[in-house]
Design a protein around this motif. Structure first.
Motif, PDB file in Angstrom:
ATOM      1  N   ALA A 222      46.768  92.359 132.989  1.00  0.00           N
ATOM      2  CA  ALA A 222      48.064  92.239 133.174  1.00  0.00           C
ATOM      3  C   ALA A 222      49.172  91.460 133.891  1.00  0.00           C
ATOM      4  N   THR A 223      48.689  90.596 134.995  1.00  0.00           N
ATOM      5  CA  THR A 223      48.978  90.274 135.776  1.00  0.00           C
ATOM      6  C   THR A 223      48.885  88.999 135.683  1.00  0.00           C
ATOM      7  N   GLY A 224      47.609  88.013 135.458  1.00  0.00           N
ATOM      8  CA  GLY A 224      47.381  86.843 135.671  1.00  0.00           C
ATOM      9  C   GLY A 224      46.120  86.364 136.833  1.00  0.00           C
ATOM     10  N   ARG A 225      46.363  87.021 137.493  1.00  0.00           N
ATOM     11  CA  ARG A 225      45.970  87.184 139.323  1.00  0.00           C
ATOM     12  C   ARG A 225      44.720  88.431 139.019  1.00  0.00           C
ATOM     13  N   SER A 226      43.280  87.417 140.398  1.00  0.00           N
ATOM     14  CA  SER A 226      42.875  88.724 140.733  1.00  0.00           C
ATOM     15  C   SER A 226      43.551  89.401 141.796  1.00  0.00           C
ATOM     16  N   GLY A 227      42.799  91.515 141.513  1.00  0.00           N
ATOM     17  CA  GLY A 227      43.160  91.994 142.280  1.00  0.00           C
ATOM     18  C   GLY A 227      42.403  92.794 143.337  1.00  0.00           C
ATOM     19  N   ALA A 228      42.315  93.104 144.337  1.00  0.00           N
ATOM     20  CA  ALA A 228      41.448  94.181 145.232  1.00  0.00           C
ATOM     21  C   ALA A 228      41.760  95.025 146.077  1.00  0.00           C
ATOM     22  N   LEU A 229      40.941  96.165 146.299  1.00  0.00           N
ATOM     23  CA  LEU A 229      41.669  96.623 147.779  1.00  0.00           C
ATOM     24  C   LEU A 229      40.960  98.297 147.945  1.00  0.00           C
ATOM     25  N   VAL A 230      41.491  98.593 149.359  1.00  0.00           N
ATOM     26  CA  VAL A 230      40.837  99.691 149.615  1.00  0.00           C
ATOM     27  C   VAL A 230      41.610 101.265 149.944  1.00  0.00           C
ATOM     28  N   THR A 231      40.633 102.062 149.889  1.00  0.00           N
ATOM     29  CA  THR A 231      41.426 103.136 150.188  1.00  0.00           C
ATOM     30  C   THR A 231      40.183 103.559 150.443  1.00  0.00           C
ATOM     31  N   ALA A 232      40.793 105.219 150.990  1.00  0.00           N
ATOM     32  CA  ALA A 232      39.299 106.203 150.834  1.00  0.00           C
ATOM     33  C   ALA A 232      39.552 106.988 150.047  1.00  0.00           C
ATOM     34  N   VAL A 241      38.204 100.821 139.883  1.00  0.00           N
ATOM     35  CA  VAL A 241      37.242 100.208 138.982  1.00  0.00           C
ATOM     36  C   VAL A 241      37.879 100.342 137.218  1.00  0.00           C
ATOM     37  N   LEU A 242      39.503 101.708 136.907  1.00  0.00           N
ATOM     38  CA  LEU A 242      39.622 101.409 135.462  1.00  0.00           C
ATOM     39  C   LEU A 242      40.062  99.995 134.975  1.00  0.00           C
ATOM     40  N   THR A 243      41.294 100.029 136.168  1.00  0.00           N
ATOM     41  CA  THR A 243      41.540  98.169 136.081  1.00  0.00           C
ATOM     42  C   THR A 243      41.059  96.720 136.211  1.00  0.00           C
ATOM     43  N   GLY A 244      39.903  97.690 136.627  1.00  0.00           N
ATOM     44  CA  GLY A 244      39.002  96.256 137.067  1.00  0.00           C
ATOM     45  C   GLY A 244      38.953  94.986 137.966  1.00  0.00           C
ATOM     46  N   MET A 245      39.621  96.067 138.755  1.00  0.00           N
ATOM     47  CA  MET A 245      40.203  95.903 140.520  1.00  0.00           C
ATOM     48  C   MET A 245      38.892  95.788 141.173  1.00  0.00           C
ATOM     49  N   GLU A 246      38.228  94.548 142.349  1.00  0.00           N
ATOM     50  CA  GLU A 246      37.644  94.725 143.916  1.00  0.00           C
ATOM     51  C   GLU A 246      37.739  95.223 144.266  1.00  0.00           C
ATOM     52  N   ILE A 247      36.637  96.961 144.454  1.00  0.00           N
ATOM     53  CA  ILE A 247      36.740  97.724 145.487  1.00  0.00           C
ATOM     54  C   ILE A 247      36.195  96.778 146.373  1.00  0.00           C
ATOM     55  N   VAL A 248      36.966  97.174 147.926  1.00  0.00           N
ATOM     56  CA  VAL A 248      36.280  96.558 149.357  1.00  0.00           C
ATOM     57  C   VAL A 248      36.229  98.112 150.389  1.00  0.00           C
ATOM     58  N   GLU A 249      34.842  97.885 150.796  1.00  0.00           N
ATOM     59  CA  GLU A 249      34.396  99.085 151.194  1.00  0.00           C
ATOM     60  C   GLU A 249      34.821  98.500 152.553  1.00  0.00           C
ATOM     61  N   VAL A 250      35.198  99.916 153.687  1.00  0.00           N
ATOM     62  CA  VAL A 250      35.305  99.640 154.543  1.00  0.00           C
ATOM     63  C   VAL A 250      35.039 100.902 155.314  1.00  0.00           C
ATOM     64  N   PRO A 251      33.538 100.833 156.334  1.00  0.00           N
ATOM     65  CA  PRO A 251      32.965 102.033 156.778  1.00  0.00           C
ATOM     66  C   PRO A 251      33.596 103.137 157.285  1.00  0.00           C
ATOM     67  N   GLY A 252      34.821 102.891 157.876  1.00  0.00           N
ATOM     68  CA  GLY A 252      35.437 103.278 158.964  1.00  0.00           C
ATOM     69  C   GLY A 252      36.271 103.953 158.376  1.00  0.00           C
ATOM     70  N   ALA A 253      36.533 103.955 157.005  1.00  0.00           N
ATOM     71  CA  ALA A 253      37.519 104.620 156.068  1.00  0.00           C
ATOM     72  C   ALA A 253      37.522 106.049 155.641  1.00  0.00           C
ATOM     73  N   THR A 254      38.610 106.693 156.593  1.00  0.00           N
ATOM     74  CA  THR A 254      38.047 108.237 156.648  1.00  0.00           C
ATOM     75  C   THR A 254      38.849 108.778 155.612  1.00  0.00           C
TER      76      THR A 254
END
Ligand code: ZN
Length: 384
Positions: A222-232, A241-254
């Protein structure tokens, strides 16, 4: 060029008497945000399309650049994706809450006594063994988090109007209506024996939020760019997941007031340094404060955004090179209402190399701006 999307969930609000008629965004001490707004562009974005429910699924789909009016099929398939489930075309996913309904049919607790995830999983697996695929049945029960689970059913089960249980608290539990309703009601009734005997504060399951697998083009397509995100939050993880973005894990994200703000900020900077083009940084605390009606926590969460994310984020981005930043919530969650509204939200767009007209990032300061459709904001961020 690096791009950051900052989403303080539900941060937009309304004037509050306790704050002298100011909104939490106006009252919170946010010097970094004020500095960015002074050199950027502020306006309003209609993140919730007309006639759609103001959920985080809809608002965040807009923010990621997908028009919910075109792509949104329901909340459950997004949460199913967060659990790693992929629906076949002949399947539909339902959100399956553990709920407590009283003997008189009143919805007492949409969250089934807030069970621990492990304890709830035992019950959901027992339901699958007795009523679902484990017993040769038509449906699959999939354990999720706490009271929030997924049922996958044949596609024609989707043909029903279901009510979110959190909209029924203290009121008669309004059963599904429509052609598929008898099957849904039969399953919900049948769940009582197992759920009622579980020792959790729940009496049965409640099915709602159904939808088939949404056909979202990947973020890169959709954008021609790579995407990543962080969320709890599952819903936003599912959109990733549905858009193929990288999901970054942060252990303290509550997903709560105690979340690791600095951890999310550093994850954004690290992921961008490692090569990602676009990073979405989501914090739920502002929304939870709104639902709790807790003005103090809402202001505190906004101030944490400023001192614990934005200040260091801008310093880190400057070291990486040119950058652009978009900040906006996925919907308002006013503390006085304790629920989401559909009003347009203020947005902030900043370019490290080009000053904008400048302004103030608040609801009153942007009230006269013509709202931009929410799903067009990503294009505005990326076009230059
Ligand atoms: Zn939200």
């Amino acid at each position: 060029m690096k791009y950051v999307i900052c989403v303080p969930d539900g941060c937009a609000d309304e004037p509050v008497p306790e704050l002298g008629g100011r909104t939490p965004l106006e009252a919170a001490a946010m010097p970094s945000l004020a500095g960015l707004a002074a050199r950027g562009e502020v306006g309003r974005a209609a993140v919730i399309p007309p006639r759609m429910a103001p959920g985080s699924d809809v608002g965040n789909m807009s923010i990621l650049g997908y028009d919910p009016a075109r792509y949104h099929t329901g909340r459950a398939p997004i949460e199913a994706a967060a659990l790693g489930l992929r629906l076949r075309p002949d399947q539909v996913a339902f959100r399956c809450n553990l709920v407590d309904i009283g003997a008189d049919g009143t919805m007492l607790d949409f969250a089934g006594g807030h069970p621990r995830t492990d304890d709830a999983a035992v019950v959901i697996k027992a339901l699958d063994a007795a009523l679902g695929a484990g017993a040769g049945g038509e449906v699959e029960f999939h354990p999720g988090v706490q009271y929030r689970h997924i049922v996958v059913a044949p596609a024609d089960w989707a043909d029903a109007v279901c009510t979110p249980p959190h909209d029924l608290t203290g009121r008669p539990a309004m059963l599904p209506r429509g052609p598929a309703a008898p099957r849904l009601i039969e399953l919900m009734d049948a769940s009582r024996e197992i759920v009622g005997a579980s020792g959790l504060g729940a009496s049965q399951v409640w099915l709602w939020g159904q939808g088939h697998q949404p056909a979202l083009p990947s973020f890169r397509e959709a954008t021609g760019r790579s995407g990543a995100l962080v969320t709890a939050v599952d819903l936003i993880r599912g959109l990733g997941v549905l858009t193929g973005m990288e999901i970054v894990e942060v252990p303290g994200a509550t997903g709560w007031f105690d979340t690791d703000y600095e951890g999310k900020r550093d994850a954004a900077l690290r992921t961008l340094a490692e090569g990602a083009d676009v990073f979405l940084l989501h914090v739920e605390a502002t929304d939870e404060a709104g639902h709790a009606g807790d003005l103090g926590e809402k202001v505190k969460a906004l101030e944490a955004w400023d001192s614990r994310i934005l200040t260091g984020l801008v310093e880190g981005l400057d070291e990486l090179g040119p950058w652009r930043l978009l900040l906006l919530p996925d919907h308002p969650t006013p503390v006085a209402l304790r629920t989401h509204t559909s009003d347009p939200v203020p947005y902030l767009l900043v370019d490290s190399e080009r000053d904008g007209p400048g302004g103030t990032y608040s609801e009153p300061a942007t009230a006269d701006a013509v709202p931009v459709p929410g799903h067009e904001m990503l294009g505005r961020l990326l076009s230059r």
